[in-house]
Design a protein around this motif. Structure first.
Motif, PDB file in Angstrom:
ATOM      1  N   ALA A  90       0.913  -1.072   0.165  1.00 28.63           N
ATOM      2  CA  ALA A  90       0.057  -0.147  -0.162  1.00 28.63           C
ATOM      3  C   ALA A  90       0.869   1.272   0.008  1.00 28.63           C
ATOM      4  O   ALA A  90       1.798   1.523   0.596  1.00 28.63           O
ATOM      5  CB  ALA A  90      -0.907  -0.052   1.116  1.00 28.63           C
ATOM      6  N   ALA A  91       0.312   2.139  -0.953  1.00 32.23           N
ATOM      7  CA  ALA A  91       1.387   3.299  -1.126  1.00 32.23           C
ATOM      8  C   ALA A  91       0.790   4.214  -2.156  1.00 32.23           C
ATOM      9  O   ALA A  91      -0.045   3.692  -2.800  1.00 32.23           O
ATOM     10  CB  ALA A  91       2.811   3.120  -1.274  1.00 32.23           C
ATOM     11  N   VAL A  92       1.330   5.362  -2.221  1.00 32.76           N
ATOM     12  CA  VAL A  92       1.107   6.215  -3.543  1.00 32.76           C
ATOM     13  C   VAL A  92       2.195   5.748  -4.669  1.00 32.76           C
ATOM     14  O   VAL A  92       3.385   5.821  -4.213  1.00 32.76           O
ATOM     15  CB  VAL A  92       1.238   7.630  -3.210  1.00 32.76           C
ATOM     16  CG1 VAL A  92       0.983   8.310  -4.404  1.00 32.76           C
ATOM     17  CG2 VAL A  92       0.133   8.024  -2.354  1.00 32.76           C
ATOM     18  N   TYR A  93       1.655   5.150  -5.705  1.00 29.01           N
ATOM     19  CA  TYR A  93       2.716   4.818  -6.532  1.00 29.01           C
ATOM     20  C   TYR A  93       2.674   5.999  -7.973  1.00 29.01           C
ATOM     21  O   TYR A  93       1.559   6.694  -8.365  1.00 29.01           O
ATOM     22  CB  TYR A  93       2.033   3.761  -7.389  1.00 29.01           C
ATOM     23  CG  TYR A  93       2.286   2.403  -6.624  1.00 29.01           C
ATOM     24  CD1 TYR A  93       1.488   2.082  -5.559  1.00 29.01           C
ATOM     25  CD2 TYR A  93       3.018   1.401  -6.966  1.00 29.01           C
ATOM     26  CE1 TYR A  93       1.796   0.968  -4.562  1.00 29.01           C
ATOM     27  CE2 TYR A  93       3.195   0.363  -6.302  1.00 29.01           C
ATOM     28  CZ  TYR A  93       2.637   0.210  -5.003  1.00 29.01           C
ATOM     29  OH  TYR A  93       2.828  -1.037  -4.332  1.00 29.01           O
ATOM     30  N   TYR A  94       3.980   6.189  -8.081  1.00 24.42           N
ATOM     31  CA  TYR A  94       4.490   7.309  -8.946  1.00 24.42           C
ATOM     32  C   TYR A  94       5.136   6.562 -10.211  1.00 24.42           C
ATOM     33  O   TYR A  94       6.016   5.672 -10.067  1.00 24.42           O
ATOM     34  CB  TYR A  94       5.273   8.407  -8.390  1.00 24.42           C
ATOM     35  CG  TYR A  94       4.763   9.112  -7.131  1.00 24.42           C
ATOM     36  CD1 TYR A  94       4.916   8.605  -6.162  1.00 24.42           C
ATOM     37  CD2 TYR A  94       3.947  10.259  -7.534  1.00 24.42           C
ATOM     38  CE1 TYR A  94       4.548   9.168  -4.763  1.00 24.42           C
ATOM     39  CE2 TYR A  94       3.587  10.928  -6.220  1.00 24.42           C
ATOM     40  CZ  TYR A  94       3.880  10.199  -5.150  1.00 24.42           C
ATOM     41  OH  TYR A  94       3.141  11.113  -4.056  1.00 24.42           O
ATOM     42  N   CYS A  95       4.833   7.304 -11.431  1.00 25.24           N
ATOM     43  CA  CYS A  95       5.477   6.609 -12.615  1.00 25.24           C
ATOM     44  C   CYS A  95       6.657   7.942 -13.025  1.00 25.24           C
ATOM     45  O   CYS A  95       6.385   9.026 -12.555  1.00 25.24           O
ATOM     46  CB  CYS A  95       4.530   6.359 -14.012  1.00 25.24           C
ATOM     47  SG  CYS A  95       3.795   7.613 -14.489  1.00 25.24           S
ATOM     48  N   ASN A  96       7.467   7.724 -13.750  1.00 28.81           N
ATOM     49  CA  ASN A  96       8.356   8.478 -14.378  1.00 28.81           C
ATOM     50  C   ASN A  96       8.974   8.074 -15.645  1.00 28.81           C
ATOM     51  O   ASN A  96       8.744   7.236 -15.929  1.00 28.81           O
ATOM     52  CB  ASN A  96       9.367   9.043 -13.288  1.00 28.81           C
ATOM     53  CG  ASN A  96      10.580   7.750 -13.111  1.00 28.81           C
ATOM     54  OD1 ASN A  96      10.703   6.881 -13.912  1.00 28.81           O
ATOM     55  ND2 ASN A  96      11.311   7.792 -12.123  1.00 28.81           N
ATOM     56  N   ALA A  97       9.461   9.120 -16.334  1.00 21.76           N
ATOM     57  CA  ALA A  97       9.971   8.809 -17.780  1.00 21.76           C
ATOM     58  C   ALA A  97      11.000   9.853 -17.957  1.00 21.76           C
ATOM     59  O   ALA A  97      10.951  10.917 -17.633  1.00 21.76           O
ATOM     60  CB  ALA A  97       8.892   8.901 -18.784  1.00 21.76           C
TER      61      ALA A  97
END
Length: 121
Positions: A90-97
């Motif tokens: 459980a967490a806030v999931y972030y994507c990056n590019a």
């Protein structure tokens, strides 16, 4: 310039699955590395997994065998398939590019705003 929009988060029971998606838009020439990170309350942001433009992946030990990253280079999209979810996921999931705007240009890292994943019965 570049927007990354995540979707697919939500509430799931332990042992369940979720599929996160992240789409990059803007004046993008190419994207090299795309990745997923997560941050739980009171903890630092940590790497979940990354995927290169050729499809090579790298995962945190805690998610190996349970999470799978994939991408569609034509759509500038990265997917994170999460199976066998645990409460500690459980967490806030972030994507990056890592994005470049021209053929010989440098790459710049952009982040999405995050999507909440809750794992609870």
């Amino acid at each position: 310039q570049v927007q990354l929009v995540e979707s697919g988060g939500g509430l799931v029971q332990p042992g369940g699955s979720l599929r996160l998606s992240c789409a990059a838009s803007g004046s993008i020439f190419s994207i090299s590395l795309m990745g997923w990170y997560r941050q739980a309350p009171g903890k630092e942001r940590e790497l979940v997994g990354t995927i290169t433009s050729s499809g090579s992946t790298n995962y945190a030990d805690s998610v190996k065998g349970r999470f799978t990253a994939s991408r569609d280079n034509g759509k500038n999209t990265v997917i994170l398939q999460m199976n066998s979810l645990r409460p500690e996921d459980a967490a806030v999931y972030y994507c990056n590019a890592d994005v470049s705007f021209r053929a010989d240009g440098p790459y710049f890292r952009y982040w999405g705003q995050g999507t909440q994943v809750t794992v609870s019965s």
